[in-house]
Write an enzyme that holds these catalytic residues in place. Structure first.
Site, mmCIF file in Angstrom:
data_model
loop_
_atom_site.group_PDB
_atom_site.id
_atom_site.type_symbol
_atom_site.label_atom_id
_atom_site.label_comp_id
_atom_site.label_asym_id
_atom_site.label_seq_id
_atom_site.Cartn_x
_atom_site.Cartn_y
_atom_site.Cartn_z
ATOM 1 N N LYS A 65 0.804 -1.228 0.000
ATOM 2 C CA LYS A 65 0.000 0.000 0.000
ATOM 3 C C LYS A 65 0.839 1.281 0.000
ATOM 4 O O LYS A 65 0.433 2.273 -0.579
ATOM 5 C CB LYS A 65 -0.951 0.014 1.209
ATOM 6 C CG LYS A 65 -2.114 -0.962 1.085
ATOM 7 C CD LYS A 65 -3.059 -0.781 2.268
ATOM 8 C CE LYS A 65 -4.166 -1.810 2.267
ATOM 9 N NZ LYS A 65 -5.096 -1.631 3.378
ATOM 10 N N GLY A 235 -14.286 -6.488 11.690
ATOM 11 C CA GLY A 235 -13.968 -5.646 10.540
ATOM 12 C C GLY A 235 -14.444 -6.141 9.181
ATOM 13 O O GLY A 235 -14.024 -5.593 8.154
HETATM 14 P P1 NDP Z 1 0.745 -2.517 10.419
HETATM 15 O O1 NDP Z 1 1.698 -3.641 10.360
HETATM 16 O O2 NDP Z 1 1.017 -1.274 9.632
HETATM 17 O O3 NDP Z 1 0.585 -2.026 11.971
HETATM 18 C C1 NDP Z 1 0.385 -2.966 12.978
HETATM 19 C C2 NDP Z 1 -0.017 -2.246 14.272
HETATM 20 O O4 NDP Z 1 -0.362 -3.235 15.240
HETATM 21 C C3 NDP Z 1 1.077 -1.384 14.889
HETATM 22 O O5 NDP Z 1 0.495 -0.276 15.522
HETATM 23 C C4 NDP Z 1 1.692 -2.357 15.925
HETATM 24 O O6 NDP Z 1 2.326 -1.699 17.005
HETATM 25 C C5 NDP Z 1 0.452 -3.043 16.417
HETATM 26 N N1 NDP Z 1 0.664 -4.363 17.008
HETATM 27 C C6 NDP Z 1 1.073 -5.494 16.388
HETATM 28 N N2 NDP Z 1 1.086 -6.539 17.248
HETATM 29 C C7 NDP Z 1 0.693 -6.048 18.452
HETATM 30 C C8 NDP Z 1 0.503 -6.622 19.738
HETATM 31 N N3 NDP Z 1 0.745 -7.920 19.970
HETATM 32 N N4 NDP Z 1 0.056 -5.847 20.738
HETATM 33 C C9 NDP Z 1 -0.185 -4.543 20.530
HETATM 34 N N5 NDP Z 1 -0.031 -3.913 19.327
HETATM 35 C C10 NDP Z 1 0.409 -4.665 18.299
HETATM 36 O O7 NDP Z 1 -0.660 -3.145 10.047
HETATM 37 P P2 NDP Z 1 -1.939 -2.364 9.464
HETATM 38 O O8 NDP Z 1 -2.083 -1.104 10.232
HETATM 39 O O9 NDP Z 1 -1.882 -2.320 7.988
HETATM 40 O O10 NDP Z 1 -3.136 -3.377 9.837
HETATM 41 C C11 NDP Z 1 -3.589 -3.543 11.179
HETATM 42 C C12 NDP Z 1 -4.704 -4.570 11.188
HETATM 43 O O11 NDP Z 1 -5.868 -4.066 10.558
HETATM 44 C C13 NDP Z 1 -4.328 -5.856 10.438
HETATM 45 O O12 NDP Z 1 -4.643 -6.939 11.266
HETATM 46 C C14 NDP Z 1 -5.185 -5.835 9.199
HETATM 47 O O13 NDP Z 1 -5.560 -7.150 8.841
HETATM 48 C C15 NDP Z 1 -6.395 -5.025 9.657
HETATM 49 N N6 NDP Z 1 -7.036 -4.315 8.535
HETATM 50 C C16 NDP Z 1 -8.357 -4.591 8.258
HETATM 51 C C17 NDP Z 1 -9.000 -3.931 7.234
HETATM 52 C C18 NDP Z 1 -10.440 -4.262 6.948
HETATM 53 O O14 NDP Z 1 -10.926 -3.878 5.872
HETATM 54 N N7 NDP Z 1 -11.143 -4.891 7.857
HETATM 55 C C19 NDP Z 1 -8.329 -2.924 6.389
HETATM 56 C C20 NDP Z 1 -6.956 -2.683 6.783
HETATM 57 C C21 NDP Z 1 -6.339 -3.380 7.807
HETATM 58 P P3 NDP Z 1 3.890 -1.240 16.918
HETATM 59 O O15 NDP Z 1 3.874 0.049 16.131
HETATM 60 O O16 NDP Z 1 4.289 -1.039 18.315
HETATM 61 O O17 NDP Z 1 4.618 -2.338 16.224
#
Ligand code: NDP
Length: 270
Positions: A65, A235
């Site tokens: 993206k 979602g």
């Molecule tokens: P990114 O990889 O960009 O970001 C992941 C985020 O999750 C970061 O803020 C990270 O924190 C945090 N994180 C990961 N693991 C943990 C944990 N164990 N505990 C706490 N925080 C955690 O992913 P995206 O933002 O692209 O996607 C996030 C989620 O949203 C995904 O699961 C994706 O599938 C879902 N999604 C759903 C959509 C829909 O249409 N329903 C559309 C887009 C996304 P840190 O910065 O500290 O690493």
């Protein structure tokens, strides 16, 4: 026939071809939409040759993206602020980029009768998905949005980027009070069976939304339900909502979300 694709890696799990097929039937449009796996080092050339082939548009998913932005001749404001695009439209060889994730989320929240105006929102996560929904959430005139992230500096960077006095940044450890109307889990924690470490007081009497979806309630939604959340929503509706907005951009007709969501939920139950 007009050609569309969703490009990602991995891509096998994508429901987008099925969703767009249902939209096409519903709106009586003739188009072909397929999913396509792209090797990590082949993304840019794959898109360029798809444009050259006369295709009309594409969805972009994980992990491309952000990279897709650099291919665009023009970006919408919401795509620029999101720092990522999920929808490409091809017109006379030019590439127009947009991000429909936020629109998909807001529509789904409203469809679920979750109040946004004057509400106090807690957004968990500061990754691509969180970034993409901030502007559309602000457009609904909430009282405040707290962005909380495991890596606090990323939440602080977002606040700086958007520079809006309704936004503030936080870590998880200070979130102990029940002061939120709505909690949106935009972390990927549910994918690994984890729940962001906020206290149960936070979720009691709050609407709780998880961007992740599945056959069963996600770990976050299950925990929130057990701890007195007012309502829990996954979602899947956001997924269909963002697809509907892409379809509108390409075909100039907005498909109905509810019947498609119903088919997907029934499919999941079988
Ligand atoms: P990114 O990889 O960009 O970001 C992941 C985020 O999750 C970061 O803020 C990270 O924190 C945090 N994180 C990961 N693991 C943990 C944990 N164990 N505990 C706490 N925080 C955690 O992913 P995206 O933002 O692209 O996607 C996030 C989620 O949203 C995904 O699961 C994706 O599938 C879902 N999604 C759903 C959509 C829909 O249409 N329903 C559309 C887009 C996304 P840190 O910065 O500290 O690493």
């Amino acid at each position: 026939m007009d050609q569309y694709r969703v490009f990602g890696n991995p891509i096998k799990q994508s429901r987008s071809p099925f969703i767009h097929q249902l939209f096409a039937q519903q709106t009586k449009q003739r188009l072909n939409y397929q999913s396509k796996y792209v090797e990590l080092d082949q993304f840019e050339q794959t898109i360029k040759s798809f444009v050259k082939s006369g295709a009309k548009g594409a969805n972009i998913t994980v992990p491309f993206k952000e990279r897709a932005m650099t291919l665009c001749d023009q970006l919408t404001e919401r795509a620029q602020l999101a720092g990522a695009v999920n929808t490409l439209t091809f017109v006379e060889g030019k590439i127009y980029g947009d991000n429909t994730d936020g629109e998909g989320l807001v529509k789904d929240l409203l469809n679920n009768n979750i109040p946004l105006k004057n509400s106090r929102i807690l957004l968990l996560g500061a990754g691509g998905a969180a970034k993409g929904v901030i502007l559309p959430l602000l457009a609904q005139a909430p009282e405040s949005i707290v962005i909380a992230n495991r890596t606090v500096s990323k939440a602080e960077d977002l606040i700086e980027k958007f520079s809006n006095d309704k936004l503030s940044a936080s870590g998880f450890d200070t979130l102990t009070e029940a002061k939120f109307t709505l909690i949106i889990n935009a972390t990927s924690a549910s994918l690994t069976g984890n729940v962001p470490p906020i206290t149960s007081e936070c979720v009691a009497n709050a609407y709780c939304y998880d961007m992740v979806y599945g056959k069963e309630l996600t770990p976050f939604l299950l925990w929130a339900k057990e701890n007195g959340a007012t309502k829990v929503v996954d979602g899947l509706g956001m997924l269909v909502g963002q697809a509907a907005e892409s379809f509108r951009i390409w075909r100039n007709v907005l498909p109905e979300i509810a019947p498609v969501l119903k088919v997907l939920r029934t499919k999941d139950d079988s």
